[in-house]
Motif scaffolding. Structure first.
Motif, PDB file in Angstrom:
ATOM      1  N   ILE A   1      -0.783   4.132   8.084  1.00 49.74           N
ATOM      2  CA  ILE A   1      -1.486   3.069   7.349  1.00 49.74           C
ATOM      3  C   ILE A   1      -1.475   3.377   5.859  1.00 49.74           C
ATOM      4  O   ILE A   1      -1.193   2.495   5.037  1.00 49.74           O
ATOM      5  CB  ILE A   1      -2.924   2.897   7.880  1.00 49.74           C
ATOM      6  N   ASN A   2      -1.760   4.619   5.496  1.00 50.06           N
ATOM      7  CA  ASN A   2      -1.735   5.001   4.075  1.00 50.06           C
ATOM      8  C   ASN A   2      -0.353   4.802   3.465  1.00 50.06           C
ATOM      9  O   ASN A   2      -0.222   4.322   2.339  1.00 50.06           O
ATOM     10  CB  ASN A   2      -2.205   6.441   3.897  1.00 50.06           C
ATOM     11  N   SER A   3       0.679   5.149   4.209  1.00 46.84           N
ATOM     12  CA  SER A   3       2.041   4.955   3.718  1.00 46.84           C
ATOM     13  C   SER A   3       2.345   3.474   3.525  1.00 46.84           C
ATOM     14  O   SER A   3       2.927   3.076   2.515  1.00 46.84           O
ATOM     15  CB  SER A   3       3.040   5.582   4.692  1.00 46.84           C
ATOM     16  N   LEU A   4       1.938   2.648   4.488  1.00 43.23           N
ATOM     17  CA  LEU A   4       2.124   1.202   4.350  1.00 43.23           C
ATOM     18  C   LEU A   4       1.394   0.678   3.113  1.00 43.23           C
ATOM     19  O   LEU A   4       1.941  -0.125   2.353  1.00 43.23           O
ATOM     20  CB  LEU A   4       1.599   0.470   5.589  1.00 43.23           C
ATOM     21  N   ALA A   5       0.158   1.136   2.906  1.00 46.42           N
ATOM     22  CA  ALA A   5      -0.635   0.660   1.769  1.00 46.42           C
ATOM     23  C   ALA A   5       0.004   1.052   0.439  1.00 46.42           C
ATOM     24  O   ALA A   5       0.067   0.243  -0.495  1.00 46.42           O
ATOM     25  CB  ALA A   5      -2.065   1.188   1.868  1.00 46.42           C
ATOM     26  N   VAL A   6       0.498   2.272   0.348  1.00 43.19           N
ATOM     27  CA  VAL A   6       1.158   2.720  -0.885  1.00 43.19           C
ATOM     28  C   VAL A   6       2.391   1.858  -1.144  1.00 43.19           C
ATOM     29  O   VAL A   6       2.606   1.378  -2.259  1.00 43.19           O
ATOM     30  CB  VAL A   6       1.534   4.216  -0.803  1.00 43.19           C
ATOM     31  N   ARG A   7       3.214   1.656  -0.123  1.00 41.38           N
ATOM     32  CA  ARG A   7       4.421   0.841  -0.285  1.00 41.38           C
ATOM     33  C   ARG A   7       4.084  -0.609  -0.619  1.00 41.38           C
ATOM     34  O   ARG A   7       4.761  -1.245  -1.422  1.00 41.38           O
ATOM     35  CB  ARG A   7       5.289   0.941   0.971  1.00 41.38           C
ATOM     36  N   ALA A   8       3.023  -1.123  -0.002  1.00 44.20           N
ATOM     37  CA  ALA A   8       2.608  -2.497  -0.300  1.00 44.20           C
ATOM     38  C   ALA A   8       2.204  -2.621  -1.766  1.00 44.20           C
ATOM     39  O   ALA A   8       2.666  -3.528  -2.468  1.00 44.20           O
ATOM     40  CB  ALA A   8       1.447  -2.909   0.611  1.00 44.20           C
TER      41      ALA A   8
ATOM     42  N   LEU B   1       7.091  -3.779  14.739  1.00 44.76           N
ATOM     43  CA  LEU B   1       8.042  -2.838  14.157  1.00 44.76           C
ATOM     44  C   LEU B   1       7.344  -1.532  13.805  1.00 44.76           C
ATOM     45  O   LEU B   1       6.186  -1.549  13.369  1.00 44.76           O
ATOM     46  CB  LEU B   1       8.632  -3.393  12.854  1.00 44.76           C
ATOM     47  N   PRO B   2       8.033  -0.395  13.931  1.00 41.16           N
ATOM     48  CA  PRO B   2       7.462   0.857  13.433  1.00 41.16           C
ATOM     49  C   PRO B   2       7.144   0.726  11.943  1.00 41.16           C
ATOM     50  O   PRO B   2       7.868   0.047  11.184  1.00 41.16           O
ATOM     51  CB  PRO B   2       8.570   1.882  13.674  1.00 41.16           C
ATOM     52  N   ALA B   3       6.085   1.369  11.507  1.00 44.27           N
ATOM     53  CA  ALA B   3       5.622   1.252  10.126  1.00 44.27           C
ATOM     54  C   ALA B   3       6.723   1.575   9.115  1.00 44.27           C
ATOM     55  O   ALA B   3       6.844   0.901   8.095  1.00 44.27           O
ATOM     56  CB  ALA B   3       4.410   2.153   9.892  1.00 44.27           C
ATOM     57  N   ASP B   4       7.529   2.594   9.380  1.00 44.70           N
ATOM     58  CA  ASP B   4       8.552   2.972   8.388  1.00 44.70           C
ATOM     59  C   ASP B   4       9.713   1.990   8.319  1.00 44.70           C
ATOM     60  O   ASP B   4      10.542   2.054   7.419  1.00 44.70           O
ATOM     61  CB  ASP B   4       9.049   4.401   8.620  1.00 44.70           C
ATOM     62  N   GLU B   5       9.779   1.014   9.251  1.00 39.56           N
ATOM     63  CA  GLU B   5      10.828  -0.011   9.208  1.00 39.56           C
ATOM     64  C   GLU B   5      10.338  -1.301   8.548  1.00 39.56           C
ATOM     65  O   GLU B   5      11.116  -2.245   8.389  1.00 39.56           O
ATOM     66  CB  GLU B   5      11.322  -0.325  10.622  1.00 39.56           C
ATOM     67  N   ILE B   6       9.076  -1.350   8.174  1.00 40.64           N
ATOM     68  CA  ILE B   6       8.520  -2.565   7.575  1.00 40.64           C
ATOM     69  C   ILE B   6       8.856  -2.588   6.088  1.00 40.64           C
ATOM     70  O   ILE B   6       8.561  -1.644   5.356  1.00 40.64           O
ATOM     71  CB  ILE B   6       7.004  -2.655   7.806  1.00 40.64           C
TER      72      ILE B   6
ATOM     73  N   HIS C   1       2.932 -14.293   5.292  1.00 41.51           N
ATOM     74  CA  HIS C   1       3.388 -13.258   6.233  1.00 41.51           C
ATOM     75  C   HIS C   1       2.393 -12.104   6.191  1.00 41.51           C
ATOM     76  O   HIS C   1       2.161 -11.517   5.131  1.00 41.51           O
ATOM     77  CB  HIS C   1       4.781 -12.765   5.853  1.00 41.51           C
ATOM     78  N   LEU C   2       1.820 -11.786   7.349  1.00 38.31           N
ATOM     79  CA  LEU C   2       0.835 -10.711   7.445  1.00 38.31           C
ATOM     80  C   LEU C   2       1.417  -9.507   8.161  1.00 38.31           C
ATOM     81  O   LEU C   2       2.050  -9.634   9.209  1.00 38.31           O
ATOM     82  CB  LEU C   2      -0.402 -11.192   8.205  1.00 38.31           C
ATOM     83  N   ILE C   3       1.186  -8.343   7.577  1.00 41.13           N
ATOM     84  CA  ILE C   3       1.456  -7.066   8.236  1.00 41.13           C
ATOM     85  C   ILE C   3       0.097  -6.589   8.739  1.00 41.13           C
ATOM     86  O   ILE C   3      -0.841  -6.449   7.954  1.00 41.13           O
ATOM     87  CB  ILE C   3       2.043  -6.026   7.256  1.00 41.13           C
ATOM     88  N   ILE C   4      -0.023  -6.341  10.036  1.00 39.75           N
ATOM     89  CA  ILE C   4      -1.315  -6.011  10.639  1.00 39.75           C
ATOM     90  C   ILE C   4      -1.275  -4.614  11.225  1.00 39.75           C
ATOM     91  O   ILE C   4      -0.345  -4.244  11.944  1.00 39.75           O
ATOM     92  CB  ILE C   4      -1.692  -7.048  11.717  1.00 39.75           C
ATOM     93  N   CYS C   5      -2.333  -3.841  10.930  1.00 39.97           N
ATOM     94  CA  CYS C   5      -2.497  -2.491  11.473  1.00 39.97           C
ATOM     95  C   CYS C   5      -3.994  -2.215  11.603  1.00 39.97           C
ATOM     96  O   CYS C   5      -4.818  -2.983  11.132  1.00 39.97           O
ATOM     97  CB  CYS C   5      -1.815  -1.465  10.575  1.00 39.97           C
ATOM     98  N   GLY C   6      -4.339  -1.095  12.238  1.00 37.60           N
ATOM     99  CA  GLY C   6      -5.741  -0.704  12.296  1.00 37.60           C
ATOM    100  C   GLY C   6      -6.251  -0.447  13.699  1.00 37.60           C
ATOM    101  O   GLY C   6      -5.561   0.101  14.545  1.00 37.60           O
ATOM    102  N   TYR C   7      -7.489  -0.880  13.938  1.00 37.47           N
ATOM    103  CA  TYR C   7      -8.255  -0.579  15.152  1.00 37.47           C
ATOM    104  C   TYR C   7      -8.957  -1.859  15.588  1.00 37.47           C
ATOM    105  O   TYR C   7      -9.416  -2.614  14.729  1.00 37.47           O
ATOM    106  CB  TYR C   7      -9.287   0.501  14.817  1.00 37.47           C
TER     107      TYR C   7
END
Length: 175
Positions: free
Chosen positions: A31-38, A168-173, A101-107
């Motif tokens: 999630i942190n990696s996705l947020a940084v890239r976003a 998709l795996p997070a690193d492929e987004i 377009h939404l990227i969704i992650c979390g709990y």
């Protein structure tokens, strides 16, 4: 295409008590990696926090989990149901940002992540589920990893909304 990253319910009261959700540390790192890239791509990061009797607003359990890497420019939404859109300003915020377009992650994979992904698709948003960046607790009927795999397969198999839900795996987004 205009994206937003939704990080759902990664809060102290849901991640701090033992046992932690399945694969919690790795999920949070993704999630942190996705947020940084976003943020680097100029994509809004929106943290959604659940509120109820056990997670009262502004209480210690309601706070975002301490290992999440947030930024002052990130947005915050409080919700009271598994649906991040229901009785919240989320749709208005996304409209103001011209997001489609939404990227969704979390709990939690089987509750808030699932419900929000379905509602988003029903509202016409393209949805990408970060397949390895959502989690839940083990349940008596199934382990957290199996629940996550089930929701990745189920959500990405729905075509009746008229928009894609991809897992998709997070690193492929890519944003």
């Amino acid at each position: 295409m205009s994206f937003a990253l939704l990080v759902i319910d990664v809060q102290e009261g849901l991640f701090s008590p033992q046992p932690m959700p399945g694969d919690a540390d790795t999920v949070i790192a993704r999630i942190n990696s996705l947020a940084v890239r976003a943020r680097q791509a100029g994509v809004p990061v929106i943290y959604i926090q659940h509120q109820d009797e056990e997670l009262p607003v502004d209480s210690a359990p309601w706070q975002l989990y301490h290992t999440l890497v947030t930024d002052a420019g990130d947005k915050r939404i409080t919700k009271t149901t598994p649906d991040s859109f229901l009785c919240t300003p989320l749709a208005a915020l996304l409209d103001s940002l011209e997001v489609n377009h939404l990227i969704i992650c979390g709990y939690a994979s089987e509750f808030c992540v699932d419900t929000t992904a379905r509602r988003a698709a029903g509202l016409g948003y393209q949805v990408t589920l970060a397949a390895d960046a959502h989690t839940t607790h083990d349940k008596s009927h199934s382990a957290a990893a199996a629940i996550r795999a089930h929701h990745n397969a189920t959500l990405s198999s729905i075509s009746s909304f008229g928009v894609a839900i991809r897992a998709l795996p997070a690193d492929e987004i890519a944003f």
